[in-house]
Design a protein around this motif. Structure first.
Motif, short mmCIF file in Angstrom:
data_model
loop_
_atom_site.label_atom_id
_atom_site.label_comp_id
_atom_site.label_asym_id
_atom_site.label_seq_id
_atom_site.Cartn_x
_atom_site.Cartn_y
_atom_site.Cartn_z
N ALA A 218 -2.19 19.25 -24.44
CA ALA A 218 -1.31 18.94 -25.65
C ALA A 218 -0.59 17.85 -25.27
O ALA A 218 -0.04 16.94 -26.40
CB ALA A 218 -1.05 20.22 -26.09
N GLU B 144 -2.00 14.46 -25.59
CA GLU B 144 -2.33 14.03 -26.72
C GLU B 144 -1.07 13.60 -27.54
O GLU B 144 -1.05 12.71 -28.26
CB GLU B 144 -3.10 15.30 -27.91
N GLN B 145 -0.04 14.37 -27.29
CA GLN B 145 1.48 13.89 -27.92
C GLN B 145 1.86 12.42 -27.88
O GLN B 145 2.34 11.92 -28.37
CB GLN B 145 2.37 14.95 -27.68
N LYS C 213 -7.26 23.67 -29.08
CA LYS C 213 -5.96 23.29 -29.12
C LYS C 213 -5.39 21.80 -29.24
O LYS C 213 -4.42 21.54 -29.55
CB LYS C 213 -5.68 23.44 -27.33
N ILE C 214 -6.51 21.06 -29.18
CA ILE C 214 -6.27 19.46 -29.23
C ILE C 214 -7.27 18.80 -30.25
O ILE C 214 -8.43 19.52 -30.52
CB ILE C 214 -6.21 18.79 -28.17
#
Length: 240
Positions: A153, A156-157, A188-189
């Protein structure tokens, strides 16, 4: 789904490991370029290459082999192992590598990942290698203490679009991928996910395809004959 047959390189040789343990290293093919051309003949468009020397110590030894595959196999090269600075990425780019995989450095230096994504966009992937859900680094020999889902995560951010997930317990074991962890990662992503480790049959490839994954890496199962690569490529769909 893209099928990426794999070549792991150590000391200029095509090798495989069990669970990433270096004392299990064994040679599985004579020549990297010849092996890559066999992948292309089966219909593959991509190849996943790992410089194990670079992954373990940061000192890459296998650049000549990577360059030969990139220039003469007709395959797009996805390369990981020892890519820890922008200079490393520039060197990989100069070798003709299509996609560059950042592993250990993504844990220690997320700002580097951010800079890499800003420069190379979707040519950057982050490799998330985990044992018991905990991210490992330095050729899988060191533990980061980070949960793989939280780490994914965070990547990804900062702009990462492609994640390669390996459950170390399955790697080289021909026991099937880590289905539950892959499904958790999907929840989750929103990044495109490439599954790595454990593929044992063409049925595994079909199941990964049906999960909607972006890609699947095939290693030991190809070399043992457990996977028919031409069939896997055909059933996986468009290789773009």
């Amino acid at each position: 789904m893209i099928v990426l047959p794999a070549i792991d390189l150590k000391d200029h040789q095509v090798v495989r490991l069990r669970k990433g343990e270096f004392h299990t290293v064994h040679r599985v093919a004579e020549d990297p370029l010849q092996t890559a051309r066999a992948f292309a003949a089966a219909g593959a468009k991509y190849i996943h290459m790992v410089d194990l020397d670079g992954a373990r110590s940061g000192a890459r030894k296998n650049e000549a082999e990577v360059r030969a595959v990139a220039e003469h196999s007709g395959l797009k090269v996805e390369l990981g192992g020892g890519l820890r600075t922008l200079a490393d990425l520039e060197a990989a780019d100069a070798m003709g590598v299509t996609r560059m995989v950042i592993g250990s450095a993504a844990v220690s230096d997320p700002d580097f990942v951010r800079a890499a994504v800003e420069r190379y966009g979707e040519r950057i992937a982050v490799g998330i290698d985990a044992r018991d859900g905990v991210v490992k680094t330095a050729g899988w020999e060191d533990s980061s203490g980070l949960d793989y889902l939280d780490f994914a995560a965070s990547m990804e951010q900062i702009g990462v679009k492609i994640v390669i997930f390996t459950d170390i317990e399955t790697d080289g074991m021909l026991t099937g991928p880590s289905w539950d962890r892959l499904e958790s990662l999907q929840r989750k992503i929103t990044c495109r996910i490439i599954a790595s480790g454990g593929v044992s049959s063409n049925e595994d490839i079909r199941r990964l395809r049906d999960m909607g994954l972006y890609g699947a890496i095939v290693g030991k199962a190809y070399y043992t004959g457990a996977v028919d690569l031409a069939l896997a490529v055909k059933e996986a769909g468009e290789q773009c």
